[in-house]
Design an enzyme around this catalytic site. Structure first.
Site, PDB file in Angstrom:
ATOM      1  N   PRO A 104     -84.836  -7.313  19.293  1.00  0.00           N
ATOM      2  CA  PRO A 104     -84.641  -8.261  20.497  1.00  0.00           C
ATOM      3  C   PRO A 104     -83.076  -8.630  20.692  1.00  0.00           C
ATOM      4  O   PRO A 104     -82.398  -8.701  19.968  1.00  0.00           O
ATOM      5  CB  PRO A 104     -85.425  -9.311  20.093  1.00  0.00           C
ATOM      6  CG  PRO A 104     -86.371  -9.037  19.007  1.00  0.00           C
ATOM      7  CD  PRO A 104     -85.679  -8.099  18.290  1.00  0.00           C
ATOM      8  N   GLU A 145     -73.236 -26.039  -3.114  1.00  0.00           N
ATOM      9  CA  GLU A 145     -72.504 -25.103  -2.204  1.00  0.00           C
ATOM     10  C   GLU A 145     -71.359 -24.583  -3.024  1.00  0.00           C
ATOM     11  O   GLU A 145     -70.836 -23.530  -2.406  1.00  0.00           O
ATOM     12  CB  GLU A 145     -72.289 -25.939  -0.926  1.00  0.00           C
ATOM     13  CG  GLU A 145     -73.489 -26.557  -0.263  1.00  0.00           C
ATOM     14  CD  GLU A 145     -74.467 -25.597   0.035  1.00  0.00           C
ATOM     15  OE1 GLU A 145     -74.270 -24.133   0.083  1.00  0.00           O
ATOM     16  OE2 GLU A 145     -75.699 -25.880   0.044  1.00  0.00           O
ATOM     17  N   HIS A 204     -72.184 -21.335  -4.836  1.00  0.00           N
ATOM     18  CA  HIS A 204     -72.385 -20.430  -3.987  1.00  0.00           C
ATOM     19  C   HIS A 204     -71.098 -19.701  -3.700  1.00  0.00           C
ATOM     20  O   HIS A 204     -70.854 -18.490  -3.697  1.00  0.00           O
ATOM     21  CB  HIS A 204     -73.061 -20.764  -2.704  1.00  0.00           C
ATOM     22  CG  HIS A 204     -74.569 -20.675  -2.852  1.00  0.00           C
ATOM     23  ND1 HIS A 204     -75.523 -19.915  -3.288  1.00  0.00           N
ATOM     24  CD2 HIS A 204     -75.369 -21.841  -2.609  1.00  0.00           C
ATOM     25  CE1 HIS A 204     -76.708 -20.386  -3.242  1.00  0.00           C
ATOM     26  NE2 HIS A 204     -76.589 -21.622  -2.686  1.00  0.00           N
TER      27      HIS A 204
END
Length: 700
Positions: free
Chosen positions: A229, A450, A453
């Protein structure tokens, strides 16, 4: 307009009834003259005739009876007779009316009585108007029924040229579009040059077929545009409609099927008949998977109706009669569910995969959508294209549009890089929750999560780059680390997949390493890691225990039937689960080792996040390499977010704009003073002076 007409009609009928009622009342009050006519029975008439009470009698044949009228010798007194007015209880009656049976005996008895009593007897012929009156009376109901039925049919058909009415179910809703009304051209389609060339060839064949016919070529009967899409399939079809100088019929796949059986096939026939009459012509069916799904995979009458519609499409595209001069374009993002008979050569001869654009395509798309948007000097569309792998045309258009909306909200005259960066976050994560109050413990946990990460992503950076880390709450998340591939990725290596798994496990590893306690913030990380590990085992053949086989990841592999029964054994399922757990555990151990070796850098990144909440790619690299970073002026929408009304929001935006103007004016004053001091130095060479001014400008 129909409602107004109906209301007017209803009001007119109402006034007509009122008028007739008034006329009846007036007639009842004043309409009867003083000389009243009395209706009597046949027996009363014969008795009055024999008693010599009648002066004259007139007999005239009527509708299956004899009408008798006459006058009395002396006026009679009538009291509340049904033939008299209610407002005149007693009146003088001089005339009468009666009826006789239409036979000779009745007429002979009247004649004999009139002769005997010497009463004047007059006979008249039957009036011809009675026949026409009776005919009219008998035809009026029929005419009314015909008129009502005609109105119902006309209303059901939607009026002149109407669509969607009851009697137009079998008619196609597609109408040939006028190229003058369609402003989309091939020049407006960017990032799909190969796909565009395939369609340009189709348009050229329609405009100049001799070039191809001389070489024995024929135009493809059908072109199927397939892809994810938002990649521009419908936009390409619009460009074909704008470029082609032939009639263009556009229709959605869901428009064929209605609640009545046979409507879909009828609409297909009508669509192709209209296209053949206008040949050469193009038919575009958007989302053809709504009607072209594989047959025999469903149950119920709705499925039978869809199959009947599909059969009619197959016949029209390449049946006994064929569809000469008509080209069919269709788009779908689920080509895997389409019927094989629909995809074969002779129907859809050409299949064009419209995929996500590469970096050059993304830059071209950004240039197209940035034409009507004033961009600041710090906006680099090429850099944005490099930072947005996997984005499709619809995503890029929405990105620039959201950035323009943000710039307007901030009362800017141009869209700058900060607006685009914020727009990207808003699109994929939601608006920032500036009023969301997190406890210091939650903020610290989120920051280290975070930072974990980011640090693992920095160490394992062969394929990906850490673009941003933030602890600003957005949507359902309290923060995120954005890592994107360095280049457009078409294949995933085993080492790259292991990198991704380690990066996903970095958050939980940081929580365990720093606080020795897990939180629920890693649930989404586990979901992504489990999905990737399962693909490695069941679809990519990256497991030594299971070997190079595909067990899942394809509609025809992994499931024996539509009920979802697996095509592999329970033992194989157990091995799959074991391998997924092994990959996740190895990734977690790798992340723990990285954090243990770089604890100081982990702490530095986390503390920086607690201070500024958001770090970009350059700041993260600076902290990793030097332990420090450069703070920058960040757009703060806190006041705008806190505003409760339009007036307050406007006031907050004006205040921010005023502060920005004051800051710019101060910079201009400093610059002018520097220029003034430099102009006093008469010994400076003009060339050196020009270079110095340029350097000053760049530094600022």
């Amino acid at each position: 307009m129909n409602n107004n007409k109906g209301g007017f009609l209803r009001s007119s009928v109402f006034y007509i009834f009122i008028f007739l009622a008034v006329v009846g009342m007036v007639y009842g009050l004043f309409g009867n003259d003083k000389t009243t006519t009395k209706t009597i029975t046949s027996s009363e008439f014969i008795k009055a005739l024999n008693d010599k009470e009648l002066k004259s009698v007139t007999v005239q044949p009527g509708n299956s009876i004899y009408n008798v009228t006459g006058t009395y010798k002396k006026a009679q007194t009538a009291t509340k007779d049904k033939g008299l007015s209610l407002f005149q209880p007693t009146q003088k009656v001089t005339k009468f009316t009666s009826t006789l049976l239409p036979n000779d005996a009745s007429l002979k008895s009247v004649t004999d009585a009139a002769t005997k009593t010497k009463t004047e007897l007059v006979t008249k012929q039957a009036e011809n108007s009675g026949f026409w009156l009776n005919l009219l009376v008998s035809l009026v109901p029929v005419l009314l029924i015909v008129a009502v039925f005609y109105l119902m049919m006309n209303q059901a058909g939607g009026g002149k040229g109407g669509q969607g009415g009851m009697m137009s179910f079998g008619k196609s809703k597609a109408k040939p579009s006028d190229p003058k009304d369609n402003k989309v051209r091939f020049a407006d389609v960017a990032g799909a040059e190969e796909e565009k060339q395939e369609l340009v060839e189709v348009v050229e064949f329609l405009k100049a077929p001799k070039k191809f016919v001389n070489l024995g070529a024929r135009i493809p009967k059908g072109v199927l545009l397939e892809g994810p899409p938002g990649t521009g399939k419908t936009l390409l079809a619009k460009a074909v409609a704008g470029e082609a100088s032939v009639p263009f019929f556009s229709m959605s796949g869901s428009d064929f099927v209605e609640m009545f059986v046979g409507v879909g096939a009828s609409r297909v026939r009508d669509l192709f008949e209209n296209a053949k009459k206008s040949a050469p012509a193009i038919i575009f069916i958007d989302e053809i998977d709504a009607v072209g799904r594989r047959r025999g995979t469903g149950m119920g009458g709705g499925n039978d109706e869809r199959e009947q519609t599909l059969n009619q499409i197959l016949i029209e595209m390449d049946g006994f009669e064929g569809s000469e001069g008509v080209i069919i374009l269709a788009s779908t993002n689920r080509s895997d569910v389409l019927d094989p008979a629909l995809l074969r050569s002779g129907r859809f001869d050409r299949k064009i995969l419209v995929g996500a654009p590469d970096v050059k395509g993304r830059e071209a798309i950004l240039n197209v959508h940035a034409k009507n948007k004033p961009l600041a000097d710090n906006v680099d569309l090429k850099a944005i294209a490099q930072q947005t792998p996997g984005y499709v045309g619809a995503d890029l258009e929405n990105l620039l549009n959201e950035a323009a909306l943000l710039a307007a909200r901030r009362n800017k005259s141009k869209v700058d890089a900060a607006d685009i960066d914020e727009a990207e976050d808003r699109i994929f994560q939601g608006p920032a929750k500036t009023n969301h109050n997190m406890s210091e413990s939650e903020r610290r946990t989120t920051a280290y999560h975070e930072a974990g990460h980011a640090l693992v992503g920095l160490v394992r950076s062969e394929a990906s780059v850490v673009r941003k880390v933030t602890i600003v709450p957005r949507g359902r998340i309290g923060g995120y680390a954005l890592m994107t591939p360095k280049n457009d990725r078409y294949n995933l290596k085993y080492s790259e997949a292991k990198e991704q798994l380690a990066g996903l496990m970095g958050g939980r590893a940081s929580e365990i390493f720093m606080f020795n306690e897990a939180s629920s913030g890693a649930s989404n990380d586990f979901q992504q890691a489990t999905g990737l590990a399962r693909q490695m085992v069941t679809a990519f053949g990256m497991s030594d225990k299971l070997g190079m086989v595909q067990l899942e990841g394809n509609a025809s592999v992994g499931y024996a039937d539509q009920a979802g029964n697996r095509a592999y054994s329970e033992e194989t399922a157990r091995l799959i689960d074991e391998e997924v757990r092994r990959l996740a555990r190895e990734a977690f151990d790798d992340a723990i080792a990285i954090l243990r070796d770089n604890k100081d850098k982990l702490t530095a990144i986390a503390e920086a996040l607690l201070e500024v909440e958001t770090l970009d790619e350059k700041q993260i690299k600076d902290i990793y390499l030097t332990g420090t970073f450069t703070r920058k002026d960040i757009q703060d929408d806190t006041e705008l977010a806190k505003a409760k009304s339009f007036e307050e929001a406007k006031a907050a935006a004006d205040a921010k704009d005023s502060q920005a103007e004051q800051r710019f004016e101060k910079q201009d004053e400093e610059k002018s003073s520097d220029d003034h001091s430099e102009s006093k130095n008469e010994d400076t060479d003009s060339t050196d002076k020009s270079e110095t001014d340029d350097n000053n400008t760049e530094n600022k």
